[in-house]
Design a protein around this motif. Structure first.
Motif, PDB file in Angstrom:
ATOM      1  N   ARG A  44      -1.511  -1.724  -4.135  1.00 38.24           N
ATOM      2  CA  ARG A  44      -0.963  -2.166  -5.425  1.00 38.24           C
ATOM      3  C   ARG A  44      -0.685  -3.660  -5.350  1.00 38.24           C
ATOM      4  O   ARG A  44      -0.052  -4.133  -4.409  1.00 38.24           O
TER       5      ARG A  44
ATOM      6  N   THR B  57       0.817  -1.205   0.000  1.00 36.93           N
ATOM      7  CA  THR B  57       0.000   0.000   0.000  1.00 36.93           C
ATOM      8  C   THR B  57       0.849   1.252   0.000  1.00 36.93           C
ATOM      9  O   THR B  57       1.731   1.422   0.845  1.00 36.93           O
ATOM     10  N   GLY B  58       0.582   2.111  -0.977  1.00 36.69           N
ATOM     11  CA  GLY B  58       1.153   3.449  -1.004  1.00 36.69           C
ATOM     12  C   GLY B  58      -0.009   4.413  -0.867  1.00 36.69           C
ATOM     13  O   GLY B  58      -0.760   4.365   0.099  1.00 36.69           O
ATOM     14  N   ALA B  59      -0.192   5.277  -1.857  1.00 36.60           N
ATOM     15  CA  ALA B  59      -1.381   6.117  -1.883  1.00 36.60           C
ATOM     16  C   ALA B  59      -2.632   5.257  -2.040  1.00 36.60           C
ATOM     17  O   ALA B  59      -3.716   5.624  -1.602  1.00 36.60           O
TER      18      ALA B  59
ATOM     19  N   ASP C  69       8.130   4.712 -10.275  1.00 39.80           N
ATOM     20  CA  ASP C  69       6.716   4.568  -9.977  1.00 39.80           C
ATOM     21  C   ASP C  69       6.087   5.950  -9.868  1.00 39.80           C
ATOM     22  O   ASP C  69       6.772   6.926  -9.556  1.00 39.80           O
ATOM     23  N   GLU C  70       4.785   6.020 -10.116  1.00 41.29           N
ATOM     24  CA  GLU C  70       4.068   7.294 -10.005  1.00 41.29           C
ATOM     25  C   GLU C  70       3.637   7.607  -8.569  1.00 41.29           C
ATOM     26  O   GLU C  70       3.295   8.745  -8.263  1.00 41.29           O
ATOM     27  N   ASP C  71       3.652   6.603  -7.714  1.00 41.82           N
ATOM     28  CA  ASP C  71       3.193   6.738  -6.335  1.00 41.82           C
ATOM     29  C   ASP C  71       4.391   7.074  -5.445  1.00 41.82           C
ATOM     30  O   ASP C  71       5.245   6.214  -5.182  1.00 41.82           O
TER      31      ASP C  71
ATOM     32  N   THR D  64      10.288   8.963  -8.723  1.00 40.57           N
ATOM     33  CA  THR D  64       8.846   9.145  -8.911  1.00 40.57           C
ATOM     34  C   THR D  64       8.587   9.900 -10.205  1.00 40.57           C
ATOM     35  O   THR D  64       9.227  10.925 -10.471  1.00 40.57           O
TER      36      THR D  64
ATOM     37  N   LEU E  22       5.102   4.806  -2.529  1.00 41.63           N
ATOM     38  CA  LEU E  22       5.744   3.541  -2.881  1.00 41.63           C
ATOM     39  C   LEU E  22       7.211   3.730  -3.233  1.00 41.63           C
ATOM     40  O   LEU E  22       8.050   2.890  -2.879  1.00 41.63           O
ATOM     41  N   THR E  23       7.556   4.810  -3.918  1.00 44.84           N
ATOM     42  CA  THR E  23       8.972   5.018  -4.223  1.00 44.84           C
ATOM     43  C   THR E  23       9.767   5.242  -2.939  1.00 44.84           C
ATOM     44  O   THR E  23      10.927   4.817  -2.836  1.00 44.84           O
TER      45      THR E  23
END
Length: 230
Positions: free
Chosen positions: A69, A64-66, A117-119, A142, A122-123
């Motif tokens: 996943r 889990t990030g934002a 990654d876009e999150d 990111t 997560l990065t």
């Protein structure tokens, strides 16, 4: 004599061994270096704690990030790395790197790896995981997945970690001469299945070859009509 109970670390190591023997090797992942790396990297630290016990199964596990996943199953990821033929001189990019598991595998096989990654949450997790494992040749950035990592190009290897149906042009542009990219190409937005495909750059041309049918979570920002135009 009292019986010595296995520690959690011992248990996870045994699960990694079983994963490689029963899943990875039986899915035609014959590359011994990939097998060894998958035995060495603790996948349980890359998933949410509730899924740690499932980290070495083919079940869906989340980080889990934002938002949550789903990580690609180990046997699919291992097969992609085998087909990519990772070299110790490679500069690699993982697209959709999430919490960094794929990049951590590649870090022990290649010279350098960037996890994109876009999150941002997560990065940050990925960078913390790299530090925890002492992977000085791995870093997390990111940004938009479709844009790749132009500031770090060119790459000898790009691994797209998820199902894509959108244009891969910008990623192909970031391949070095002779560079390889592996991706699971689906036929419709939101698809969870597709053809694992190898792309190779020769001069200005990127050729492609289908490898095997595969399933993984879709990468939504790479979901559109497939295209590869140069």
């Amino acid at each position: 004599m009292s019986e010595t109970l296995a520690t959690p670390a011992d248990s996870f190591a045994a699960l990694r061994e079983t994963m490689v023997e029963r899943q990875i090797r039986t899915f035609d992942v014959s590359d011994l270096a990939v097998q060894a790396r998958m035995k060495a990297v603790p996948r349980e630290i890359f998933v949410d704690g509730a899924y740690a016990s499932l980290a070495y199964s083919d079940a869906r596990v989340l980080v889990t990030g934002a938002a949550p996943r789903e990580l690609t199953a180990p046997l699919i990821l291992g097969r992609l790395l085998k087909e990519a033929v990772v070299r110790d001189s490679d500069r690699a990019l993982i697209v959709g790197g999430a919490s960094g598991y794929a990049a951590a595998l590649v870090a022990g096989l290649a010279a350098e790896v960037v996890s994109l990654d876009e999150d941002a949450a997560l990065t940050a997790k990925a960078q913390a995981n790299f530090a925890r494992l002492g992977l000085a040749n791995a870093k997390s950035v990111t940004g938009p997945l479709g844009a790749g990592a132009p500031a770090q190009k060119p790459f000898n290897l790009i691994v797209v970690d998820g199902v894509v149906t959108g244009p891969l042009d910008a990623l192909g542009d970031q391949l070095a001469e002779g560079g390889r990219m592996v991706a699971i190409v689906g036929d419709a937005p939101g698809a969870r299945t597709g053809m694992a495909t190898l792309f190779v750059r020769t001069g200005a041309v990127v050729s492609s070859r289908g490898l095997f049918s595969a399933s993984a979570a879709p990468l939504p920002t790479l979901a559109a009509r497939p295209a590869f135009v140069f």
